[in-house]
Write an enzyme that holds these catalytic residues in place. Structure first.
Site, PDB file in Angstrom:
ATOM      1  N   LYS A  60       5.297  -7.179  12.554  1.00 29.25           N
ATOM      2  CA  LYS A  60       5.118  -7.394  11.115  1.00 29.25           C
ATOM      3  C   LYS A  60       5.348  -6.114  10.314  1.00 29.25           C
ATOM      4  O   LYS A  60       5.541  -6.182   9.098  1.00 29.25           O
ATOM      5  CB  LYS A  60       3.728  -7.965  10.819  1.00 29.25           C
ATOM      6  CG  LYS A  60       2.561  -7.025  11.024  1.00 29.25           C
ATOM      7  CD  LYS A  60       1.245  -7.753  10.750  1.00 29.25           C
ATOM      8  CE  LYS A  60       0.042  -6.844  10.932  1.00 29.25           C
ATOM      9  NZ  LYS A  60      -0.028  -5.768   9.946  1.00 29.25           N
ATOM     10  N   ASP A  61       5.338  -4.945  10.974  1.00 26.88           N
ATOM     11  CA  ASP A  61       5.598  -3.692  10.279  1.00 26.88           C
ATOM     12  C   ASP A  61       7.068  -3.306  10.300  1.00 26.88           C
ATOM     13  O   ASP A  61       7.456  -2.303   9.694  1.00 26.88           O
ATOM     14  CB  ASP A  61       4.789  -2.548  10.919  1.00 26.88           C
ATOM     15  CG  ASP A  61       3.292  -2.744  10.768  1.00 26.88           C
ATOM     16  OD1 ASP A  61       2.874  -3.312   9.742  1.00 26.88           O
ATOM     17  OD2 ASP A  61       2.544  -2.336  11.682  1.00 26.88           O
ATOM     18  N   THR A 106      -9.510  -5.534   2.139  1.00 23.56           N
ATOM     19  CA  THR A 106      -8.191  -5.652   2.753  1.00 23.56           C
ATOM     20  C   THR A 106      -7.255  -4.648   2.107  1.00 23.56           C
ATOM     21  O   THR A 106      -7.429  -4.274   0.951  1.00 23.56           O
ATOM     22  CB  THR A 106      -7.613  -7.074   2.594  1.00 23.56           C
ATOM     23  OG1 THR A 106      -6.304  -7.107   3.190  1.00 23.56           O
ATOM     24  CG2 THR A 106      -7.493  -7.468   1.132  1.00 23.56           C
ATOM     25  N   SER A 108      -3.911  -5.415   2.308  1.00 24.09           N
ATOM     26  CA  SER A 108      -2.703  -6.242   2.273  1.00 24.09           C
ATOM     27  C   SER A 108      -2.642  -7.017   0.969  1.00 24.09           C
ATOM     28  O   SER A 108      -3.593  -7.703   0.598  1.00 24.09           O
ATOM     29  CB  SER A 108      -2.719  -7.211   3.461  1.00 24.09           C
ATOM     30  OG  SER A 108      -1.900  -8.336   3.228  1.00 24.09           O
ATOM     31  N   ARG A 110      -0.815  -9.640   0.505  1.00 24.80           N
ATOM     32  CA  ARG A 110      -0.839 -11.059   0.882  1.00 24.80           C
ATOM     33  C   ARG A 110      -2.280 -11.535   1.072  1.00 24.80           C
ATOM     34  O   ARG A 110      -2.690 -12.577   0.526  1.00 24.80           O
ATOM     35  CB  ARG A 110      -0.027 -11.280   2.170  1.00 24.80           C
ATOM     36  CG  ARG A 110      -0.123 -12.698   2.740  1.00 24.80           C
ATOM     37  CD  ARG A 110       0.543 -12.762   4.117  1.00 24.80           C
ATOM     38  NE  ARG A 110      -0.059 -11.827   5.046  1.00 24.80           N
ATOM     39  CZ  ARG A 110      -1.147 -12.077   5.764  1.00 24.80           C
ATOM     40  NH1 ARG A 110      -1.768 -13.238   5.657  1.00 24.80           N
ATOM     41  NH2 ARG A 110      -1.616 -11.175   6.600  1.00 24.80           N
ATOM     42  N   ARG A 111      -3.060 -10.790   1.844  1.00 28.33           N
ATOM     43  CA  ARG A 111      -4.447 -11.201   2.082  1.00 28.33           C
ATOM     44  C   ARG A 111      -5.274 -11.155   0.802  1.00 28.33           C
ATOM     45  O   ARG A 111      -6.145 -12.004   0.582  1.00 28.33           O
ATOM     46  CB  ARG A 111      -5.074 -10.296   3.155  1.00 28.33           C
ATOM     47  CG  ARG A 111      -4.506 -10.525   4.546  1.00 28.33           C
ATOM     48  CD  ARG A 111      -4.974  -9.478   5.524  1.00 28.33           C
ATOM     49  NE  ARG A 111      -4.425  -9.704   6.860  1.00 28.33           N
ATOM     50  CZ  ARG A 111      -4.209  -8.760   7.756  1.00 28.33           C
ATOM     51  NH1 ARG A 111      -4.512  -7.499   7.456  1.00 28.33           N
ATOM     52  NH2 ARG A 111      -3.709  -9.054   8.937  1.00 28.33           N
ATOM     53  N   ARG A 128      -8.147   0.388   3.629  1.00 37.40           N
ATOM     54  CA  ARG A 128      -7.132   0.776   4.597  1.00 37.40           C
ATOM     55  C   ARG A 128      -7.761   1.623   5.682  1.00 37.40           C
ATOM     56  O   ARG A 128      -8.942   1.899   5.672  1.00 37.40           O
ATOM     57  CB  ARG A 128      -5.984   1.529   3.898  1.00 37.40           C
ATOM     58  CG  ARG A 128      -5.020   0.595   3.174  1.00 37.40           C
ATOM     59  CD  ARG A 128      -3.605   1.152   3.158  1.00 37.40           C
ATOM     60  NE  ARG A 128      -3.091   1.327   4.495  1.00 37.40           N
ATOM     61  CZ  ARG A 128      -2.498   2.443   4.931  1.00 37.40           C
ATOM     62  NH1 ARG A 128      -2.339   3.474   4.136  1.00 37.40           N
ATOM     63  NH2 ARG A 128      -2.052   2.531   6.161  1.00 37.40           N
ATOM     64  N   GLY A 129      -6.935   2.059   6.614  1.00 39.06           N
ATOM     65  CA  GLY A 129      -7.422   2.790   7.780  1.00 39.06           C
ATOM     66  C   GLY A 129      -7.230   1.952   9.027  1.00 39.06           C
ATOM     67  O   GLY A 129      -6.874   0.775   8.957  1.00 39.06           O
ATOM     68  N   ASN A 130      -7.446   2.567  10.196  1.00 38.61           N
ATOM     69  CA  ASN A 130      -7.298   1.793  11.425  1.00 38.61           C
ATOM     70  C   ASN A 130      -8.462   0.807  11.555  1.00 38.61           C
ATOM     71  O   ASN A 130      -9.394   0.799  10.753  1.00 38.61           O
ATOM     72  CB  ASN A 130      -7.188   2.713  12.650  1.00 38.61           C
ATOM     73  CG  ASN A 130      -8.403   3.616  12.816  1.00 38.61           C
ATOM     74  OD1 ASN A 130      -9.531   3.222  12.516  1.00 38.61           O
ATOM     75  ND2 ASN A 130      -8.187   4.823  13.299  1.00 38.61           N
ATOM     76  N   VAL A 131      -8.394  -0.042  12.573  1.00 38.14           N
ATOM     77  CA  VAL A 131      -9.388  -1.107  12.713  1.00 38.14           C
ATOM     78  C   VAL A 131     -10.790  -0.535  12.840  1.00 38.14           C
ATOM     79  O   VAL A 131     -11.738  -1.010  12.192  1.00 38.14           O
ATOM     80  CB  VAL A 131      -9.047  -2.003  13.918  1.00 38.14           C
ATOM     81  CG1 VAL A 131     -10.188  -2.972  14.212  1.00 38.14           C
ATOM     82  CG2 VAL A 131      -7.759  -2.776  13.649  1.00 38.14           C
ATOM     83  N   THR A 133     -11.980   2.283  11.714  1.00 40.79           N
ATOM     84  CA  THR A 133     -12.415   2.830  10.427  1.00 40.79           C
ATOM     85  C   THR A 133     -12.872   1.721   9.494  1.00 40.79           C
ATOM     86  O   THR A 133     -13.913   1.820   8.835  1.00 40.79           O
ATOM     87  CB  THR A 133     -11.265   3.624   9.774  1.00 40.79           C
ATOM     88  OG1 THR A 133     -10.922   4.719  10.627  1.00 40.79           O
ATOM     89  CG2 THR A 133     -11.668   4.151   8.410  1.00 40.79           C
ATOM     90  N   ARG A 134     -12.108   0.638   9.430  1.00 43.12           N
ATOM     91  CA  ARG A 134     -12.471  -0.455   8.530  1.00 43.12           C
ATOM     92  C   ARG A 134     -13.743  -1.167   8.993  1.00 43.12           C
ATOM     93  O   ARG A 134     -14.586  -1.547   8.177  1.00 43.12           O
ATOM     94  CB  ARG A 134     -11.303  -1.434   8.406  1.00 43.12           C
ATOM     95  CG  ARG A 134     -10.205  -0.907   7.493  1.00 43.12           C
ATOM     96  CD  ARG A 134      -9.051  -1.868   7.349  1.00 43.12           C
ATOM     97  NE  ARG A 134      -8.129  -1.759   8.468  1.00 43.12           N
ATOM     98  CZ  ARG A 134      -7.043  -2.506   8.619  1.00 43.12           C
ATOM     99  NH1 ARG A 134      -6.758  -3.440   7.720  1.00 43.12           N
ATOM    100  NH2 ARG A 134      -6.239  -2.350   9.647  1.00 43.12           N
ATOM    101  N   CYS A 221       7.825  -6.530   3.837  1.00 39.57           N
ATOM    102  CA  CYS A 221       6.764  -7.052   4.686  1.00 39.57           C
ATOM    103  C   CYS A 221       5.371  -6.824   4.106  1.00 39.57           C
ATOM    104  O   CYS A 221       4.389  -7.296   4.665  1.00 39.57           O
ATOM    105  CB  CYS A 221       6.859  -6.439   6.085  1.00 39.57           C
ATOM    106  SG  CYS A 221       6.882  -4.629   6.117  1.00 39.57           S
TER     107      CYS A 221
END
Length: 294
Positions: A60-61, A106, A108, A110-111, A128-131, A133-134, A221
């Site tokens: 998706k990226d 989020t 995104s 889209r989200r 934002r941030g990696n999983v 971090t979130r 994307c």
């Protein structure tokens, strides 16, 4: 993925970790730091320089237009394409039962648009941030809920953090979500052959349709476009939607076609979306400042 390549190659595979602009500027919006390519350009450079022979991306990226000289050699079997609602530990509520005024995190577009469409009484906050971090921000009370990719949680062994898996044809995912892309240099036949052994035909055809739809819409994307191809023996059904950032306008359509003709199916769906006004929404977004809506 490394072990699968080792099995295909019959030789050892060394791993190289490469940080991208998206990793280094994890707190900035994707639109502000460049949108498409922020998670791929550094790996593209390493491939073209010969520093690595194979790059593995979250599909998706991957920009809809590949860097010249590079090609997708394989699309392995797809993981769960759905988005997941993530709540603090022990909270078993759903998107429908979140209290009014809840903050949904989020990064995104889209989200964010989908959250505003499904729960206009809640508030979307940039996250934002990696999983990890979130999740830490969620658990510290920065928001009441997150929306993350189910596949990303699964690959990190965190599937139990998902409170709800959002219905895949109503809450459409991003193009290629849940799938991986194995990218090599086009002029490297050995890498193409070895990587190609990991390819899954139905997954490849589904994501070809999804990515072709993005290309025909002229949508990157990271824009509020959801699309999902679901293959079945001999056939492929493609769902797609374009949303306004505030979630008040949604244009959607789905059609079934031949699995062997993903681009034709994408063209049919794109034509209907554009005929219903999807191009106007995307044109407005391209003219807007690179910042989330209020």
């Amino acid at each position: 993925m490394a072990s699968a390549l080792e099995a295909a190659a019959g030789a050892s595979v060394s791993l190289h970790t490469i940080r991208t602009r998206g990793d280094e500027q994890a707190d900035a919006s994707l639109a502000r730091i460049g949108g498409e390519g922020v998670f791929t350009s550094a790996l593209d450079g390493a491939l073209l320089d010969g520093a690595v022979d194979v790059a593995v991306h979250s599909l998706k990226d991957l920009p809809t237009r590949m860097t010249p000289g590079l090609c997708v050699a394989a699309t392995p079997p797809r993981a769960d394409p759905r988005d997941a609602l993530v709540l603090p530990p022990g909270d078993q509520r759903t998107l429908a039962t979140l209290p009014a005024g809840s903050r949904i995190g989020t990064g995104s577009q889209r989200r964010a648009a989908l959250a505003r469409a499904f729960r206009p009484d809640c508030m979307v906050v940039p996250m934002r941030g990696n999983v990890d971090t979130r999740l830490a921000k969620l658990d510290r009370g920065h928001c009441e809920a997150l929306v993350l990719a189910a596949a990303g949680l699964g690959r990190m062994g965190l599937s139990d953090r998902a409170s709800e898996l959002l219905e895949r044809t109503a809450w459409l995912p991003a193009a290629g979500q849940g799938a991986l892309a194995v990218v090599v240099r086009c002029d490297d036949p050995r890498a193409r052959r070895l990587a190609g052994s990991l390819d899954d035909g139905p997954t490849r055809q589904a994501v070809r349709a999804e990515r072709e739809l993005l290309r025909l819409l002229g949508a990157g994307c990271h824009l509020p476009v959801g699309v999902l191809g679901l293959p079945y023996p001999g056939g492929l059904r493609l769902w797609a939607m374009v949303l306004s950032p505030d979630g008040r306008r949604i244009i959607r359509f789905d059609r079934t076609g031949r699995q062997s003709e993903p681009e034709r199916l994408a063209a049919d769906v794109a034509a209907v979306l554009l005929g219903r006004g999807a191009g106007e929404i995307l044109a407005d977004l391209s003219r807007a400042p690179a910042q989330p809506p209020p």
